[in-house]
Design an enzyme around this catalytic site. Structure first.
Site, mmCIF file in Angstrom:
data_model
loop_
_atom_site.group_PDB
_atom_site.id
_atom_site.type_symbol
_atom_site.label_atom_id
_atom_site.label_comp_id
_atom_site.label_asym_id
_atom_site.label_seq_id
_atom_site.Cartn_x
_atom_site.Cartn_y
_atom_site.Cartn_z
ATOM 1 N N ILE A 150 -1.401 1.620 5.920
ATOM 2 C CA ILE A 150 -0.398 0.589 5.668
ATOM 3 C C ILE A 150 -0.793 -0.301 4.489
ATOM 4 O O ILE A 150 0.062 -0.832 3.788
ATOM 5 C CB ILE A 150 -0.145 -0.247 6.938
ATOM 6 C CG1 ILE A 150 1.220 -0.937 6.861
ATOM 7 C CG2 ILE A 150 -1.253 -1.222 7.208
ATOM 8 C CD1 ILE A 150 1.679 -1.516 8.174
ATOM 9 N N GLU A 151 -2.083 -0.440 4.249
ATOM 10 C CA GLU A 151 -2.525 -1.274 3.136
ATOM 11 C C GLU A 151 -2.326 -0.598 1.774
ATOM 12 O O GLU A 151 -1.825 -1.220 0.842
ATOM 13 C CB GLU A 151 -4.001 -1.649 3.307
ATOM 14 C CG GLU A 151 -4.263 -2.663 4.402
ATOM 15 C CD GLU A 151 -3.627 -4.017 4.121
ATOM 16 O OE1 GLU A 151 -3.354 -4.340 2.950
ATOM 17 O OE2 GLU A 151 -3.415 -4.767 5.094
ATOM 18 N N THR A 152 -2.746 0.659 1.659
ATOM 19 C CA THR A 152 -2.751 1.298 0.334
ATOM 20 C C THR A 152 -2.253 2.741 0.359
ATOM 21 O O THR A 152 -2.534 3.508 -0.557
ATOM 22 C CB THR A 152 -4.175 1.287 -0.258
ATOM 23 O OG1 THR A 152 -5.078 1.925 0.655
ATOM 24 C CG2 THR A 152 -4.642 -0.130 -0.528
#
Length: 355
Positions: A150-152
């Site tokens: 979800i971050e990157t």
């Protein structure tokens, strides 16, 4: 995503786009500050956009403070600011108004099949080292995978700004968060020394978040892990270091091994219920407290467990209600968004967890 998610920055915003306020990001930490108080930012001073960094009053005060309170000297700081580049487009992004999306829109990019299948592929590719990190810290491997996803997008979108440029620009031309970004710039200069790396070689998001887990510099210094013992905490390329760093962050922020994140509930909506939903996210009530209000958990959960009540808009005007438990709150600390924490859980469960 912190993971400004998080903190106000409700965490800091991942990658290079212009995300809405509910976009996954790594949360802000509250750094341990030196003994002396930072000089108050002079918002009336000439902007670094016209003065340049070393010709700016606020930068000069920063240098004096750092020389007195850290491991840096005036000459190296002047050289740093001579080579940092002001980025006006970052300030433009920061001042754009954010928009909060409903869950049925947010989940499309953050909790959909593309994220699920990407997570399964990433986990299969790196399973041995992720499992090892997970065992060491008592955190589910699927949770680690979900946060990276979800971050990157599993490392595909880590940001392309030089952190020297982004943090310097924000520290001295974004008065609303000047103290925060000056502290993060301080942390960044120290971590470059600690990692024995060129201070201009670090890249990340426009808001200063780094690597696959999008750690701010203060989070990097506190929680990043050299998992393979090679002398570097490489959260950009070394999946072992990344997995251990995420797991360490989660454990330090209260993740309980074996615990659930979420329990769906049934309830009759009322102004009282809505007022509770609108409260600041915090574990101030127990499951028993919620039961006394007529809220009925749809899965087994101990009355003594602390929880937060929240809802998700699954289609226009249609809501589902949940109790977020201790581990939900731990993920929320990575990025201060209930939708973020829910999306992390969904990805982790799609990869194979039961959270």
């Amino acid at each position: 995503m912190k993971k400004y998610s998080a903190l106000m920055l409700a965490a800091v915003l991942a990658a290079c786009g212009t995300p809405p306020t509910d976009t996954p990001t790594v949360q802000e930490e509250t750094p341990v500050k030196p003994s002396a108080k930072r000089p108050v930012f002079d918002a009336a001073a000439e902007s670094v956009a016209s003065s340049g960094f070393n010709g700016n009053v606020n930068v000069q005060e920063f240098i004096k403070y750092e020389v007195a309170n850290s491991r840096m000297n005036a000459a190296e700081l002047k050289d740093f600011f001579d080579n940092a580049v002001y980025k006006a487009n970052i300030i433009t992004i920061m001042y754009r108004p954010g928009t909060s999306r409903p869950w049925y829109e947010f989940r499309t990019g953050n909790s959909g099949e593309a994220k699920f299948s990407g997570g399964r592929r990433f986990y299969a590719q790196h399973r041995a080292v992720i499992d090892e990190a997970a065992r060491r810290y008592g955190v589910p491997p699927e949770l680690i995978v979900a946060i990276i996803g979800i971050e990157t997008n599993y490392g595909a979108n880590m940001g392309s700004f030089r952190l020297a440029d982004s943090l310097s620009t924000l520290a001295f031309d974004y008065p609303r968060r000047a103290e925060f970004f000056q502290q993060e710039l301080h942390e960044f200069l120290l971590l470059a020394k600690e990692e024995k790396r060129d201070v201009f070689g670090f890249k990340g998001s426009y808001a200063g978040a780094m690597g696959m887990p999008q750690f701010m510099p203060s989070s990097f210094r506190k929680y990043a892990v050299d998992f393979d013992g090679d002398g570097r905490r490489d959260i950009w390329n070394n999946v072992g270091d990344v997995a251990a760093s995420v797991a360490n962050y989660m454990k330090e922020h209260g993740w309980k091994t074996g615990g659930k994140m979420v329990v769906p509930v049934k309830l009759t909506h009322s102004p009282q219920i809505q007022a509770i939903i609108d409260e600041k996210t915090a574990l101030t009530r127990t499951v028993a407290d919620f039961k006394s209000m007529g809220i009925v958990p749809q899965e087994a959960v101990a009355d003594s467990e602390k929880a937060v009540l929240y809802r998700l808009e699954t289609s226009p005007g249609v809501y589902e209600y949940y109790l977020g438990l201790n581990n939900f709150y731990a993920v929320w600390k990575y990025n201060n968004s209930r939708m973020y924490a829910t999306a992390v859980r969904n990805i982790a469960n799609a990869v194979g967890a039961r959270l």
